[in-house]
Design an enzyme around this catalytic site. Structure first.
Site, PDB file in Angstrom:
ATOM      1  N   HIS A  15       1.114   1.685  -5.654  1.00 25.74           N
ATOM      2  CA  HIS A  15      -0.248   1.130  -5.694  1.00 25.74           C
ATOM      3  C   HIS A  15      -1.267   2.232  -5.973  1.00 25.74           C
ATOM      4  CE1 HIS A  15      -3.887  -1.008  -4.581  1.00 25.74           C
ATOM      5  NE2 HIS A  15      -4.123  -0.118  -3.619  1.00 25.74           N
ATOM      6  N   HIS A  37       0.835  -1.197   0.000  1.00 17.95           N
ATOM      7  CA  HIS A  37       0.000   0.000   0.000  1.00 17.95           C
ATOM      8  C   HIS A  37       0.875   1.253   0.000  1.00 17.95           C
ATOM      9  CE1 HIS A  37      -2.870  -3.058   1.586  1.00 17.95           C
ATOM     10  NE2 HIS A  37      -3.713  -2.389   0.831  1.00 17.95           N
ATOM     11  N   HIS A  93      -6.909   7.263  -2.052  1.00 17.26           N
ATOM     12  CA  HIS A  93      -7.684   6.217  -1.401  1.00 17.26           C
ATOM     13  C   HIS A  93      -6.894   5.417  -0.363  1.00 17.26           C
ATOM     14  CE1 HIS A  93      -5.632   3.327  -4.015  1.00 17.26           C
ATOM     15  NE2 HIS A  93      -6.192   2.356  -3.317  1.00 17.26           N
ATOM     16  N   ASP A  94      -5.551   5.365  -0.439  1.00 19.09           N
ATOM     17  CA  ASP A  94      -4.749   4.653   0.561  1.00 19.09           C
ATOM     18  C   ASP A  94      -3.719   5.573   1.201  1.00 19.09           C
ATOM     19  OD1 ASP A  94      -5.855   2.141   0.765  1.00 19.09           O
ATOM     20  OD2 ASP A  94      -4.751   1.343  -0.951  1.00 19.09           O
ATOM     21  N   ASP A 119      -9.062  -1.014  -7.526  1.00 21.68           N
ATOM     22  CA  ASP A 119      -8.307  -1.232  -6.292  1.00 21.68           C
ATOM     23  C   ASP A 119      -7.798  -2.665  -6.181  1.00 21.68           C
ATOM     24  OD1 ASP A 119      -7.195  -0.630  -3.829  1.00 21.68           O
ATOM     25  OD2 ASP A 119      -9.025  -1.091  -2.731  1.00 21.68           O
TER      26      ASP A 119
END
Length: 1141
Positions: free
Chosen positions: A756, A752, A836-837, A950
């Site tokens: 990514h 992550h 998102h991460d 994702d």
């Protein structure tokens, strides 16, 4: 008997007559007595029928009584005037002669006949009228006191006396009566008029008759007895005495309760005294009163103004309890007036109606949410329990929340029961997994595990688990996590992070604390290859150096490498106030002393690094993207990275500056994008952005591991390709500043990381811009929608469309998602993919919940990481004006943009994966399908798109898929090592000593990626191309695709045999999808690896009992090559039957 019952009912009705309940009871008792037979029954019957009109009408009965009394009094006055008239005249003439003689003698005051001689007897004639007037005054005083105690209002009694005076004067003027007569006829007229007015004014018959009769008697006494006054003035003297008596009675009413204690209960008559006295009277309060009674009491209050209530108010006594309310109101509680209660029966009926409405499955989600909130409020009040409501902080504003709260709440909490049609449309395997007992261990794998927590009825009871045993229930020992705590469905994050959206256009320092706590995982150990993999394992030959960063890259910092860092208060601190914290070092995340700049940060000890958080340090603060134990974080090496990438001299070592004690400390020099903003040596790789298997790891090697600029560079290329800079007038420098700070906030962990995030952004861009066979477009000409006005730049209302410059349509039978999704929503999807991460710690949600991490406590164990990613990324955006690349969005567009980004990020929580898939399948199988003009449908498509992006690793080519597999395995093993060091059960597939990599990937593809791709493709949203049967797929650029086409000839033959009768009239076309082909290929590869492992271990016969796997011959629920008749829409495709999972 029926007539008598009606009469009894009429007597019981309230009216002007105001018949008392006792009187009605006596009447009913008398009627019950008459029901028995008697010798004189016929006579009694006729009398009862004759008295029925009087009994039915209280007004008529009161008027009859008043009229009878007035006639009797008039006859009495007339009789007295006729008999005594002659003698009275003679006595008056004689008295007048004697008075004249005495006056001639020099006397001043006349005396009565037979008076005592001398001056002492001169005052005796005035004693009689004075005593009489005093007696009248006393009589009217007691009458007024009685009336006031009975509830008659003082203005009403005074108005009656005024009517008497007016009637008296009117009769005298109209009849022309002289002063020498007793006014028998006028007296009768005055009495009749007074009694009629009293009957109309007085509320109750008994009090009205008493007042009129008493007034008439006293007036007659005054008319007869006051001989020393003129006849015309005698009634007015009586009325004057009456007014004085009533005033004295009112005064006595005010002072008597204070001297003698509480008075008996009575009704209010409109004064503040009555309300104050009533609070002191002990007695039972009525719990149920109609709104008319409450309105009557409020309308009668003249001393205090009450608000007009359109809905029943809940009294504070009911909310807080009588004892607590009595304690809180103190000595002034008796001045609160009449308390208003609520009819519980009405509330119960309303609660039942709302419950019936909620049972309707056709209601929209936002309507269900509102009705459920009202139902919860009503059910809370129906319990009659003491509720302690915390006061809302007045400094918090709720006016800046986004405008889509209702629809958002409905999208987040799918509490509606699945309809029968939806249950029929879903495959049995999916229905078996759509349950709150399924969760996922990470956003990368999504493997289902059994949730030990009890099922929440209000959130997941609408979908019942299937009767078939789940894979995890077959062999619970294989999961090896009996005590693993998992999460429940989450609410929307945006309600917990209220920030004024108008501040995004202000180019100044924003002094507001953040609401973010800190995740502090242990530093990642060195990556090691999976142990115990067979020689044939596809990852056995891969080197562990493929994922950044190795421990050798980490450089030890000296005392001069500390940098002051922005910090925010993590949560509301309930501890006592302490001195302001010291400056935080960005290297170790701990405060250090400012007195000696030469001193470095305290040394880290091994046991301290294993702690997930530090609760003893109350003054510790964190940044938005940094944690306590992030020695391997990318922002630590910012100076070295910038020096290598920008080829600038390294920043001189200096001691940390001194700051004043403030709540917030901002960086004087924020993280800005280095020059040049756009790297020019990446064109050869950037030209391959329109391919699904984009060489992202080669791009990382060209950019440089330490720079960390891969996310900002790819984001700029994609935004520039879509024309978003021109459409929204995005300033390039602010854009690059924010995305560079965003990528610096991604930690250097095996999976992550910023690579990514870049891969997910590219996948989202690919899915929304590449040609999709048979997808209709909202607009006809894709080029016309992207043109922007030179003056406005973009059509406000975010309904413009943008297209990729790499989008080349061979014919009109293709479409793309960017032609159906407005530009603002598309840009929100791209930004969400980059965010998102953000600041991912490399640990799963279950681990954070099990270790009671601050973030898990902050977000109530629900979508912990997803909420943190969104909050931290938006906090970073709003922390500096240099990051505001949305400066040209208006207030409404910015709020809507922020809402869309948060919704997309929260959708990546695989705890709600099956809910999204079920909802999307229901939408696709509906008769209408996806309505591109509906914003909710477009949001659902964007959420499914980012979910697929994702977890796109298994859908890539073999080389990329193995790289991503190694990364997630390394991250899993690091978490397993930390769980073992903390004494926690090791999570499934995270035990380094017992690797199950093949089982991990096979289960992940079978349960998560395969059904998701199948649902996404069944909606006609998967990019691909038409392939004729005669083409033999020779135009494919990828040699692996040709091999995949050759591997499945039996499928093509099956399809051709099934449509052989139609070949004469139609030409069949197939849809080739590269994504699904890679997914099928990788799934077959992992199943072969499992078979080889079973052969090596000699456990072929026990494989089904140990691992819940499918038979190798079975296919996952994914997309095979589809065929379509030429000229038919894609909705009429004939798909081969797929097995259910």
């Amino acid at each position: 008997m029926a007539v008598r019952g009606e009469a009894a009912q009429d007597l019981a009705k309230p009216g002007l007559g105001g018949a008392s309940p006792a009187r009605v009871a006596r009447g009913n008792h008398r009627h019950r007595g008459e029901s028995s037979p008697s010798p004189r029954g016929s006579g009694c019957c006729w009398r009862a029928l004759a008295l029925q009109p009087l009994r039915r009408s209280p007004q008529l009965s009161s008027a009859l009584c008043a009229g009878s009394l007035s006639v009797l009094l008039a006859l009495l006055v007339r009789l007295v005037g006729g008999e005594v008239g002659g003698e009275l005249e003679k006595s008056q003439e004689a008295a007048a002669e004697e008075e004249e003689e005495e006056g001639a003698r020099g006397g001043v005051f006349p005396g009565p006949r037979g008076g005592a001689p001398g001056g002492g007897a001169q005052l005796s004639p005035w004693l009689q009228p004075a005593a009489l007037l005093f007696s009248l005054l006393c009589a009217f005083f007691w009458m007024g006191l009685c009336l006031l105690r009975a509830g008659v209002r003082l203005p009403l009694a005074v108005a009656l006396l005024a009517a008497c005076c007016a009637g008296e004067a009117l009769v005298q003027l109209s009849l022309g009566v002289g002063d020498g007569r007793l006014l028998s006829l006028p007296a009768a007229g005055v009495l009749l008029s007074c009694l009629g007015g009293a009957t109309w004014l007085v509320l109750r018959l008994r009090l009205g008759v008493l007042m009129v009769a008493w007034t008439s008697v006293l007036r007659t006494v005054a008319l007869v007895s006051l001989e020393r006054f003129k006849v015309a003035w005698r009634p007015y003297l009586a009325y004057l005495a009456a007014v004085l008596g009533l005033l004295l009675a009112r005064y006595a009413e005010q002072i008597l309760p204070q001297c003698s204690g509480p008075a008996p209960p009575r009704e209010r008559f409109g004064s503040q005294l009555s309300a104050r006295t009533k609070e002191e009277i002990p007695g039972w309060k009525r719990r149920r009163r109609s709104s008319s009674v409450v309105a009557g009491e409020m309308s009668g209050c003249s001393g205090k103004s009450h608000r007009r209530t359109s809905l029943p108010c809940i009294p504070r006594e009911q909310l807080m309890g009588h004892s607590e309310w009595d304690h809180k109101r103190g000595p002034r509680g008796s001045q609160s007036g009449t308390s208003i209660t609520v009819d519980i029966a009405v509330m119960g009926e309303a609660h039942g109606l709302i419950t019936d409405l909620l049972a309707d499955p056709s209601l929209p989600p936002n309507v269900c949410t509102s009705l459920r909130a009202v139902s919860n409020l009503l059910s809370t009040q129906l319990t009659f329990q003491a509720i302690h409501k915390p006061r809302v902080n007045p400094t918090v504003t709720f006016s800046e929340n986004y405008t889509c709260s209702d629809s958002e709440e409905g999208l987040e909490k799918d509490k509606q029961a699945i309809s029968k049609r939806l249950r029929r449309s879903l495959p049995p395997g999916l229905l078996r997994r759509v349950s709150s007992t399924w969760t996922t261990t990470t956003s990368a794998t999504g493997l289902p595990t059994l949730e030990p927590a009890p099922v929440r009825r209000d959130r997941s009871a609408s979908i019942k688990p299937h009767e078939a045993p789940s894979p995890s229930a077959v062999n619970p020992d294989s999961w090896n996590a009996p005590g693993l705590t998992t999460l429940t469905k989450s609410r929307s994050f945006t309600s917990s992070y209220a920030v004024s959206a108008a501040n995004h256009v202000k180019a100044k320092k924003q002094n507001r604390p953040g609401g973010l706590a800190k995740i502090s995982p242990v530093p990642s150990p060195s990556s090691s290859p999976p142990q115990g993999s067979p020689a044939s394992s596809p990852v056995s030959n891969s080197a562990s150096q493929q994922f950044p960063e190795s421990p050798e890259v980490t450089i030890k910092r000296g005392p001069g490498s500390h940098r002051a860092l922005t910090y925010t208060q993590s949560a509301p601190d309930l501890s006592p106030q302490i001195p302001p914290p010291s400056v935080i070092c960005s290297s170790c995340g701990r405060p250090y002393s400012q007195g000696n700049p030469a001193d470095g940060p305290s040394e880290r000890s091994g046991p301290a690094m294993l702690k997930p958080n530090r609760t003893d340090d109350t003054s510790q603060v964190t940044s938005d993207y940094e944690t306590n134990n992030n020695s391997d974080s990318s922002d630590i090496l910012q100076n070295e990275e910038e020096a290598e990438c920008q080829r600038e001299p390294q920043r001189k070592a200096s001691a940390c500056g001194t700051y004043t004690s403030q709540t917030m400390i901002f960086l004087d020099k924020p993280i800005l994008a280095p020059e040049p903003l756009v790297m020019d040596n990446l064109d050869s790789i950037m030209d391959q952005l329109n391919t699904w298997n984009f060489p992202i790891f080669d791009l990382m090697e060209n950019i440089g591991r330490k720079c960390g600029r891969i996310l900002s560079q790819v984001s700029y290329r994609l935004f520039e390709d879509m024309g978003l800079f021109e459409a929204f007038k995005i300033p390039v420098r602010e854009f690059m500043n924010y995305f560079h700070a965003l990528e610096i906030g991604y930690r250097d962990i095996p999976y992550h990381n910023r690579i990514h995030a870049t891969d997910v952004l590219h996948a989202v861009w690919y899915l929304t811009t590449q040609p999709i066979p048979g997808l209709p477009s909202v607009i006809g000409d894709h080029g016309s929608a992207s043109d922007s006005d030179s003056d406005s730049g973009f059509t406000h209302g975010h309904m413009g469309y943008v297209f990729s410059k790499m989008y080349h349509v061979p014919d009109d039978k293709y479409g793309c998602l960017s032609g159906n999704i407005p530009a603002l929503e598309l840009m929100a999807l791209y930004v969400a993919a980059a965010m998102h991460d953000y600041d991912h710690p490399g640990r799963t949600n279950a681990f954070l919940v099990a270790t009671s991490a601050p973030q898990a406590v902050l977000y109530n164990d629900r979508s912990v990481l997803e909420n943190h990613h969104a909050a931290a990324a938006w906090n970073l955006f709003m922390s500096r004006p240099e990051y505001n690349f949305l400066v040209n969005l208006d207030h409404v567009e910015f709020k809507h943009f922020r809402f869309l980004v948060i919704e997309a990020i929260l959708a990546t929580d695989l705890k709600k994966h099956f809910d999204f898939v079920a909802k999307f399948n229901a939408k696709v199988n509906d008769d209408v399908g996806i309505d591109w003009t509906n914003e909710n449908d477009r949001l659902l498509v964007c959420q499914m798109c980012i979910k697929l992006a994702d977890i796109n690793g298994p859908a890539k080519c073999k080389e990329l898929h193995l790289r991503w597999t190694e990364g997630i395995a390394s991250e899993f093993y690091e978490q397993g090592d930390e769980e073992a060091s903390l004494g926690l059960p090791i999570s499934p597939f995270m035990d380094r000593s017992a690797p199950q990599l093949a089982n991990l990937q096979e289960s992940f593809i079978s349960h998560i990626v395969g059904p998701l791709c199948h649902s996404y493709d069944s909606a006609g949203l998967m990019p691909g191309k038409w392939v004729d049967d005669s083409d033999d797929s020779g135009d494919t650029d990828d040699p692996e695709e040709e091999e995949e086409e050759a591997e499945t000839p039996h499928e093509d033959e099956a399809c051709e045999s099934s449509i052989a009768p139609r070949k004469k009239s139609f030409k069949r076309r197939r849809i080739y999808c590269q994504i699904t082909q890679h997914l099928l290929q990788n799934h077959m590869m992992w199943k072969k690896v499992i078979e080889e492992e079973q052969c090596l271990s000699g456990t072929e016969n026990q494989s089904l009992d140990q691992v819940p796997l499918q038979h190798p011959s079975e296919q996952i629920q994914a997309i095979k090559e589809e065929e379509e008749e030429k000229g038919k829409p894609r909705a009429e495709e004939t798909l081969a039957p797929q097995p259910d999972l």
